[in-house]
Design a protein around this motif. Structure first.
Motif, short mmCIF file in Angstrom:
data_model
loop_
_atom_site.label_atom_id
_atom_site.label_comp_id
_atom_site.label_asym_id
_atom_site.label_seq_id
_atom_site.Cartn_x
_atom_site.Cartn_y
_atom_site.Cartn_z
N ASN A 20 0.83 -1.20 0.00
CA ASN A 20 0.00 0.00 0.00
C ASN A 20 0.86 1.25 0.00
O ASN A 20 0.61 2.20 -0.76
N VAL A 24 1.18 4.30 -2.94
CA VAL A 24 1.05 5.73 -2.65
C VAL A 24 2.27 6.49 -3.18
O VAL A 24 2.13 7.52 -3.84
N VAL A 52 -4.36 11.55 -2.51
CA VAL A 52 -3.60 10.30 -2.53
C VAL A 52 -3.15 9.93 -1.11
O VAL A 52 -3.29 8.77 -0.69
N GLU A 53 -2.63 10.91 -0.38
CA GLU A 53 -2.20 10.61 0.99
C GLU A 53 -3.38 10.17 1.85
O GLU A 53 -3.26 9.25 2.66
N GLY A 56 -4.30 6.60 0.92
CA GLY A 56 -3.33 5.64 1.45
C GLY A 56 -3.41 5.52 2.96
O GLY A 56 -3.30 4.41 3.51
N ASN A 129 5.22 8.09 2.10
CA ASN A 129 5.13 6.63 2.29
C ASN A 129 5.25 6.28 3.77
O ASN A 129 4.50 5.45 4.29
N VAL A 132 2.10 7.19 5.65
CA VAL A 132 1.01 6.24 5.37
C VAL A 132 1.21 4.96 6.18
O VAL A 132 0.27 4.44 6.78
#
Length: 454
Positions: A20, A24, A52-53, A56, A129, A132
């Motif tokens: 995942n 992202v 997007v963040e 995620g 990343n 997330v």
């Protein structure tokens, strides 16, 4: 069979979270490519970056919530209600806006423009990343705390020494986590969701670096031992013994140094660390020159009122003992101490040559994605830190220089919750002199905290 089933769940959960996070990061890099190609506006990037963040983050929290329930059921425990880590749009928006500011400073006429553009985007995608992945990790922390259980850190297949060390320690539990969950969470259709900000000061077991594959797992019943645990535990125990044999305290930096020296971990050795001393440590002799090995205790400096020349020689010798190239510059005594603290923490920095005519940042922070950083040593007071940062940013701007990443060294003082909250508000009344990132080193180099700027 319960233990084997739990082990399989933990493995699959870690893989799902890493996948995942990778999706992202890839999507965010694609947004950067579209911006560079003129297929997306700056405002469009900020908006889509946030989407997007959020996607995620919520997916990571959902994966962790389902994992908590499945693990409890596999271990024959009450599945209860997981506590999901809620999404706060502020930090994500700040990251996107900061990215646009960084990209806007690039010169399109330079041949390296495309490479520099992509490098900046990729660095910010790596940071996203990590955030997330943290959503899943915190979901397990909150859920474990709400259930009155402990949780443990689970590494990937090839952990670094830092992660291996933390995974071999006792299972973690935070009373503060439980208080936050009990006081700040709310019930939704999918269960409890904690929507407050993550704690400012997190214990070392809860810290994760960029590109870290570690996850967390609630300790439910008779939990299985993860593959690689015994090897990591042996390396950790040997490092403790090495500290004892060398007469060194069992600090994090010393243990990590011995674990890395023993091999088996993919990260490179950090700069040498200082052996703890005290008023009676050392004989005041001249320390080794750069590259000659660990720092040596030197005792306290002479009284500058009695012998200013001796005092200057002492600090120059102490500077020369640092495994760093200052490019001929002589730094102040408080800067020597700050660099010593940084190196004891295992941070890797490259000092920047100073200029008499143009303000320059202090160093490139190699272990933090090569961030160009300004370092200030101040008292642990908001007004003092605020004024120090403000003046540095203002003077740099007057010369066309950017200073927007700061490391504040508050010496032996601790970073309190009050000071952290105040520092988080720095940008609110500094419209012309805003900064992008702010770190505080406290406790005589015991830790570095990143301040969540609003």
């Amino acid at each position: 069979m319960a233990g084997a089933g739990a082990l399989d769940l933990i493995r699959r959960h870690g893989a799902a979270q890493r996948a995942n996070g990778a999706v992202v990061a890839a999507l965010l890099v694609e947004l950067g490519d579209r911006l560079r190609q003129g297929r997306l506006s700056g405002d469009g990037l900020v908006g889509q970056w946030l989407m997007v963040e959020q996607w995620g983050h919520e997916r990571a929290a959902g994966l962790a919530g389902r994992f908590v329930t499945s693990l409890r059921e596999a271990q024959g425990a009450d599945p209860g209600v997981p506590v999901l880590d809620g999404f706060d749009p502020g930090p994500a928006t700040g990251r996107a806006v900061g990215l646009m500011r960084d990209l806007g400073r690039l010169d399109r006429s330079q041949a390296v423009f495309d490479a520099a553009f992509r490098r900046i985007v990729e660095a910010q995608a790596v940071t996203a990343n990590r955030h997330v992945l943290d959503a899943g990790r915190r979901t397990i922390e909150w859920s474990s705390a709400a259930a009155g259980r402990r949780w443990r850190r689970v590494t990937g297949a090839h952990p670094c020494a830092f992660c291996a060390m933390l995974a071999t320690r006792e299972d973690y539990r935070s009373a503060e986590s439980a208080q936050y969950v009990a006081g700040r969470s709310h019930r939704t259709k999918v269960g409890l969701v904690y929507t407050g900000n993550a704690r400012r000061s997190r214990s070392i077991g809860e810290l994760y670096h960029d590109n870290c594959g570690c996850t967390a797992a609630e300790v439910v019943g008779d939990m299985p031992t993860m593959p690689g645990y015994d090897e990591a535990r042996d390396a950790y125990d040997l490092a403790l013994e090495a500290c004892d044999q060398a007469g060194e305290p069992r600090t994090v930096q010393n243990v990590l140094r011995h674990m890395r020296a023993g091999g088996g971990f993919h990260d490179s050795p950090p700069p040498a660390t200082q052996v703890a001393g005290g008023a009676g440590a050392g004989g005041g002799g001249k320390p080794p020159r750069r590259g000659a090995g660990p720092f040596q205790p030197m005792g306290g400096p002479p009284d500058p009122e009695k012998d200013k020349a001796a005092w200057k020689r002492y600090w120059k010798d102490r500077q020369d003992a640092l495994p760093l190239d200052f490019k001929g510059d002589t730094i102040e005594s408080h800067e020597v101490e700050a660099y010593e603290r940084l190196l004891r923490l295992g941070e890797d920095v490259e000092p920047i040559k100073r200029s008499l005519s143009v303000p320059r940042n202090d160093f490139v922070w190699l272990t933090r994605d090569n961030r160009v950083t300004e370092m200030k040593s101040t008292k642990a007071r908001y007004e003092t830190i605020r004024n120090s940062i403000h003046q540095a940013v203002r003077k740099a701007q007057e010369k066309g220089v950017v200073k927007d990443i700061f490391l504040i060294d508050i010496g032996e003082a601790e970073l309190t919750e009050k000071l952290a909250r105040e520092l988080g508000c720095y940008n609110l009344d500094r419209s012309g002199y805003m900064i992008r990132e702010l770190y505080v080193m406290s406790g005589d180099g015991a830790r570095i905290d990143r301040i969540a700027l609003r």
